[in-house]
Design a protein around this motif. Structure first.
Motif, PDB file in Angstrom:
ATOM      1  N   GLN A   1       0.835  -1.197   0.000  1.00 10.82           N
ATOM      2  CA  GLN A   1       0.000   0.000   0.000  1.00 10.82           C
ATOM      3  C   GLN A   1       0.879   1.261   0.000  1.00 10.82           C
ATOM      4  N   GLY A   2       0.645   2.155  -0.982  1.00 10.52           N
ATOM      5  CA  GLY A   2       1.424   3.381  -1.104  1.00 10.52           C
ATOM      6  C   GLY A   2       2.641   3.260  -1.989  1.00 10.52           C
TER       7      GLY A   2
ATOM      8  N   LEU B   1       9.355 -10.709  -1.957  1.00 10.25           N
ATOM      9  CA  LEU B   1       8.424  -9.588  -2.071  1.00 10.25           C
ATOM     10  C   LEU B   1       9.206  -8.317  -2.382  1.00 10.25           C
ATOM     11  N   ARG B   2       8.754  -7.599  -3.410  1.00  3.80           N
ATOM     12  CA  ARG B   2       9.403  -6.350  -3.810  1.00  3.80           C
ATOM     13  C   ARG B   2       8.424  -5.188  -3.677  1.00  3.80           C
ATOM     14  N   ALA B   3       8.911  -4.084  -3.133  1.00  2.00           N
ATOM     15  CA  ALA B   3       8.166  -2.829  -3.083  1.00  2.00           C
ATOM     16  C   ALA B   3       8.987  -1.765  -3.795  1.00  2.00           C
ATOM     17  N   VAL B   4       8.384  -1.094  -4.786  1.00  3.43           N
ATOM     18  CA  VAL B   4       9.059  -0.065  -5.564  1.00  3.43           C
ATOM     19  C   VAL B   4       8.493   1.292  -5.190  1.00  3.43           C
ATOM     20  N   ALA B   5       9.382   2.221  -4.862  1.00  2.00           N
ATOM     21  CA  ALA B   5       8.979   3.594  -4.545  1.00  2.00           C
ATOM     22  C   ALA B   5       9.951   4.532  -5.251  1.00  2.00           C
ATOM     23  N   GLY B   6       9.494   5.200  -6.308  1.00  3.22           N
ATOM     24  CA  GLY B   6      10.373   6.067  -7.078  1.00  3.22           C
ATOM     25  C   GLY B   6      11.493   5.270  -7.713  1.00  3.22           C
TER      26      GLY B   6
ATOM     27  N   ALA C   1       9.649  -1.020   3.928  1.00  4.87           N
ATOM     28  CA  ALA C   1      10.314   0.115   4.567  1.00  4.87           C
ATOM     29  C   ALA C   1      10.732   1.167   3.545  1.00  4.87           C
ATOM     30  N   VAL C   2      10.909   0.746   2.303  1.00  3.13           N
ATOM     31  CA  VAL C   2      11.350   1.672   1.265  1.00  3.13           C
ATOM     32  C   VAL C   2      10.284   2.703   0.936  1.00  3.13           C
ATOM     33  N   ARG C   3       9.026   2.413   1.274  1.00  2.00           N
ATOM     34  CA  ARG C   3       7.939   3.338   0.923  1.00  2.00           C
ATOM     35  C   ARG C   3       7.557   4.255   2.094  1.00  2.00           C
ATOM     36  N   ALA C   4       8.369   4.311   3.134  1.00  2.26           N
ATOM     37  CA  ALA C   4       8.076   5.177   4.278  1.00  2.26           C
ATOM     38  C   ALA C   4       7.939   6.623   3.812  1.00  2.26           C
ATOM     39  N   GLY C   5       6.799   7.219   4.066  1.00  2.00           N
ATOM     40  CA  GLY C   5       6.560   8.593   3.661  1.00  2.00           C
ATOM     41  C   GLY C   5       6.236   8.760   2.189  1.00  2.00           C
TER      42      GLY C   5
END
Length: 474
Positions: free
Chosen positions: A27-28, A64-69, A94-98
């Protein structure tokens, strides 16, 4: 053997529950997925008249991968459970914090299937595989009294992957992969030389273990070793070089292909960065990366992000027209994934990787190309090499090469090294042959500590004035 149930199903996790867990974890984020893998693999090697290696392995796990920017968080586990997915979500997320992104649209589905679901480990059985390797050993030794050592090996794997996205998309692929290889050491007096040949692809063993197939393989390994026994020292200096068709495309793969991967270009680390649309090679040179060729070692029905593979034109008539992309780098560069997001296993993050990379056929007859060189080198096969992606500089060892004298191949040489710069070498190609061939199915590409199966290929071609490292002055 039939396709196994999803490892998620085996762990009691329904597809709907997995989607919910992934949606909560991501989420996010801008993009991401749960990658699920089940893999069986084996390797057998018959060396010096004995079975020396017999390895069998079964593994499974999730990543599991999370991409943020331009950042990505990744976590993996061999434990497939709801609690494990939650822990991976906490770590990777944790990479998507904020960060609050708009989640990317899923890849489009495809009904194309480039290979069967066959499990190559099922047939023939272990006893018959050992008997085959023993027969290959005896055959190669009987080919020549110069043969001193033979190594025959079989390797196979069966990989089942699933990609679960929080938007409800689920992608699945079953990937067989096999390889048969023969290496020979031939000797005469105190001198010893080697020869090697292999074949493979995404299919069962039966394609490659017919007598006609494995005898041709052994014949070629013995031939190479005997050729190298006659080889003289390679010249050193600037020479015109003719590359043979097929496996010599590994030089193209390393010296040019890596430089056309999206991540290197987005970060400005490639010698090709910022050159889109410009002339980067001689006219007549067209290079593609094609993951859609049925049953080839480098082919993939879908990549490891769920995107269908494609045929991507990289250089067209000498002009740079495309890069190989995964989802993250494509989004950041304002383009679309080309189906080149690949990873070694569930324990690795995806990145832009090649599939089958090759140069298209030209208009010249190979004999015409050879006849155009007065004094030079013909490179028939390559071994190891080193490449600097940023500068494009490369060094490659020739494992089979010949002098060209007055337009004809003459004496074999040993110790030849080709030294140059990929982009510069592409501008020094006046002739491209009409004999394009792909390698027989033996390539593995390394990048950032990950290895994936690939294919290479090219027609015969001439490169003018390239540095040859050797032991004799040219």
């Amino acid at each position: 053997m039939s396709v196994p149930p999803s490892p998620l199903d085996s762990a009691g996790i329904s597809t709907e529950r997995a989607r919910a867990l992934v949606a909560d974890a991501l989420q996010g984020a801008d993009d991401g997925e749960l990658f699920v893998e089940y893999k069986q693999s084996e390797s057998l090697a018959f060396d010096n008249g004995r079975l020396k290696v017999a390895n069998f392995d079964t593994s499974q796990g999730i990543g599991l991968r999370a991409v943020a920017g331009d950042s990505a968080g990744y976590a993996h586990s061999s434990d497939i459970s709801e609690s494990a997915i939650r822990r991976l979500g906490e770590a990777a997320g944790a990479v998507r914090a904020g960060h609050s992104g708009t989640f990317a649209a899923p890849p489009q589905g495809s009904n194309v299937k480039l290979y069967d679901d066959v499990n190559p480990l099922g047939a023939p059985d272990f006893k018959d595989k050992v008997a085959l390797l023993k027969e290959i050993d005896a055959y190669a030794r009987a080919k020549s009294d110069k043969v001193r050592q033979v190594t025959a090996s079989l390797a196979g794997s069966w990989q089942v992957v699933e990609i679960v996205r929080p938007d409800g998309s689920v992608f699945r692929d079953v990937r067989p992969l096999v390889r048969l290889n023969v290496s020979v050491v031939a000797g005469e007096g105190d001198r010893q030389e080697t020869g090697s040949h292999g074949i493979g692809g995404r299919c069962g063993y039966e394609t490659f273990i017919t007598p006609d197939s494995w005898k041709a393989l052994a014949d070629e390994a013995v031939r190479q070793a005997e050729v190298n026994l006659r080889a003289v020292h390679a010249p050193a200096g600037e020479l015109d070089v003719v590359l043979g068709p097929g496996w010599p495309g590994v030089l193209l793969h390393e010296a040019v292909g890596h430089g056309l991967e999206g991540d290197f270009n987005r970060r400005g680390e490639s010698a090709f960065a910022g050159l889109m649309g410009e002339q980067v090679a001689s006219r007549g040179i067209t290079i593609v990366d094609d993951g859609t060729l049925p049953n080839l070692r480098g082919s993939i029905t879908i990549d490891d992000e769920g995107t269908a593979s494609s045929c991507t034109t990289l250089i067209e008539d000498g002009r740079l027209v495309g890069y190989m992309q995964d989802r993250q780098n494509a989004r950041l560069m304002g383009t679309k994934s080309t189906g080149n997001g690949r990873r070694q296993s569930y324990a690795h993050i995806p990145m832009p990787r090649m599939t089958n990379t090759y140069m298209m056929a030209g208009k010249h007859d190979p004999a015409e190309i050879l006849a155009s060189v007065k004094n030079g080198l013909y490179a028939a096969s390559f071994g190891g090499g080193q490449v600097d992606i940023t500068s494009g500089k490369f060094v490659f060892q020739c494992t089979e090469a010949y002098l060209i004298e007055d337009g004809k191949m003459t004496r074999p040489v040993k110790g030849a090294m080709l030294i140059g710069n990929g982009p510069d070498a592409l501008m020094r190609v006046p002739m491209v042959g009409n004999d394009m061939a792909l390698d027989p199915g033996i390539g593995t590409c390394g990048k950032n500590g990950q290895g994936v199966p690939v294919g290479v290929g090219q027609p015969s071609m001439r490169i003018d004035r390239i540095t040859v490292g050797g032991t004799q002055a040219a």
